[in-house]
Enzyme design. Structure first.
Site, PDB file in Angstrom:
ATOM      1  N   GLU A 123       0.818  -1.220   0.000  1.00  0.00           N
ATOM      2  CA  GLU A 123       0.000   0.000   0.000  1.00  0.00           C
ATOM      3  C   GLU A 123       0.854   1.274   0.000  1.00  0.00           C
ATOM      4  O   GLU A 123       0.490   2.282   0.582  1.00  0.00           O
ATOM      5  CB  GLU A 123      -0.996  -0.012   1.167  1.00  0.00           C
ATOM      6  CG  GLU A 123      -1.978  -1.166   1.074  1.00  0.00           C
ATOM      7  CD  GLU A 123      -3.123  -1.105   2.074  1.00  0.00           C
ATOM      8  OE1 GLU A 123      -3.042  -0.294   3.012  1.00  0.00           O
ATOM      9  OE2 GLU A 123      -4.093  -1.859   1.892  1.00  0.00           O
ATOM     10  N   GLU A 225      -5.371  -8.776   0.389  1.00  0.00           N
ATOM     11  CA  GLU A 225      -5.854  -8.790   1.767  1.00  0.00           C
ATOM     12  C   GLU A 225      -7.351  -8.546   1.772  1.00  0.00           C
ATOM     13  O   GLU A 225      -7.853  -7.713   1.024  1.00  0.00           O
ATOM     14  CB  GLU A 225      -5.228  -7.674   2.612  1.00  0.00           C
ATOM     15  CG  GLU A 225      -3.778  -7.814   2.954  1.00  0.00           C
ATOM     16  CD  GLU A 225      -3.268  -6.635   3.778  1.00  0.00           C
ATOM     17  OE1 GLU A 225      -2.092  -6.660   4.149  1.00  0.00           O
ATOM     18  OE2 GLU A 225      -4.055  -5.694   4.046  1.00  0.00           O
TER      19      GLU A 225
END
Length: 307
Positions: A123, A225
């Site tokens: 991220e 995720e």
């Protein structure tokens, strides 16, 4: 729910068999309940518990050097028939160089059957640490220290793939892209969580495949995720923590996307009771200890086998 979009994505991802299920993996931490580092025997016990509960033989880590993860995760995987996705944290030079050194030393041909891939960054686009071009440079740098044939890519929030932020990475020849997607972090109630998750993933997949020019020319696409906090976790607006809700989300959303042929990592394998609460900008504390599909002592919270 955009069933037509996610169905089209599934067809593209698995053209040889529309009904083929996706692969399930679990995010796995490097620390024991007291916060000390895991050893090889701890990972072997982790793998045994994950396989017994879910049938999965795949885990994902976030740093090859943290707690000497590569040194212990790979031989444990060889002993237990698992595959591992190792991570590199490129945000600062110190962690980037430490992870590269760990990969150089331990990600060798001896473990070529255990090392499924390496992801560079988690991220980083979402946080704004790098542009797409800058992240691609980091990925290509890490590739130089790996054995030939090891897949290399990155993981980022689904919206950074859907909105074009990651286009340079998509076009840069990476082998796999992980899209993180949490209906919980969009403050969705449990009865709207599956549709939100499916919609987010479909938007990311559609854009990646469009930029890549089709499945045959593009990277592998995974859900990197997704998850839901269990009992003891913190609520996030209408998204209510609790093991019953986590069970619903797992069985409807996670098992649902696997049935469409999309590969997914559940966050996370075990509760991490050593973690401190996170404190937001408003000063409120949020629990991060209870996201596991299994408890800290490796007991499944609910049925983890998708049928």
């Amino acid at each position: 729910m955009r069933f037509s979009a996610i169905a089209a994505a599934a067809l593209a991802l698995a053209p040889e068999a529309v009904s083929a299920a996706g692969t399930l993996g679990f995010s796995l931490g490097t620390k024991k309940t007291d916060g000390s580092c895991k050893a090889q025997s701890d990972y072997e016990a982790d793998y045994e518990a994950i396989f017994k509960a879910s049938g999965s033989k795949l885990v994902r880590g976030y740093s090859a050097s943290d707690c000497n993860a590569a040194q212990y995760m790979l031989p444990a995987a060889k002993a237990k028939g698992f595959k591992v996705v190792l991570g590199v944290w490129p945000d600062v030079e110190e962690s980037l160089n430490a992870d590269k050194a760990a990969l150089s030393q331990y990600a060798t041909d001896e473990y070529k059957d255990q090392l499924y891939a390496v992801t560079v960054g988690s991220e980083t686009l979402y946080r704004g640490n790098f542009t797409g071009d800058e992240l691609l440079d980091k990925i290509n740098d890490v590739r130089t220290v790996l054995p030939k044939g090891v897949k290399v890519g990155t993981a980022d929030s689904w919206n950074k793939w859907a909105d074009g932020t990651g286009d340079a990475v998509i076009q840069g020849g990476v082998d796999l892209i992980l899209c993180n997607a949490f209906a919980y972090w969009q403050a969705q109630p449990i009865d709207n969580s599956t549709s939100t998750y499916f919609d987010d993933m479909s938007r990311a997949i559609e854009h990646i495949q469009s930029v890549a020019g089709g499945n045959s020319n593009g990277p592998e696409i995974w859900n990197g995720e997704t998850g839901w906090p269990g009992d003891g976790g913190s609520d996030y607006g209408p998204a209510k923590a609790g093991t019953d809700n986590a069970k619903t989300y797992y069985q409807e959303a996670v098992c649902g996307i696997l049935k469409w042929g999309v590969n997914a990592f559940y966050f996370e394998a075990f509760d991490e009771t050593w973690k401190p609460d996170s404190v937001g900008d408003d000063g409120s504390a949020a629990d991060e200890k209870h996201w596991g599909a299994l408890t800290a002592d490796r007991k499944a919270k609910f049925n983890l086998r998708c049928t």
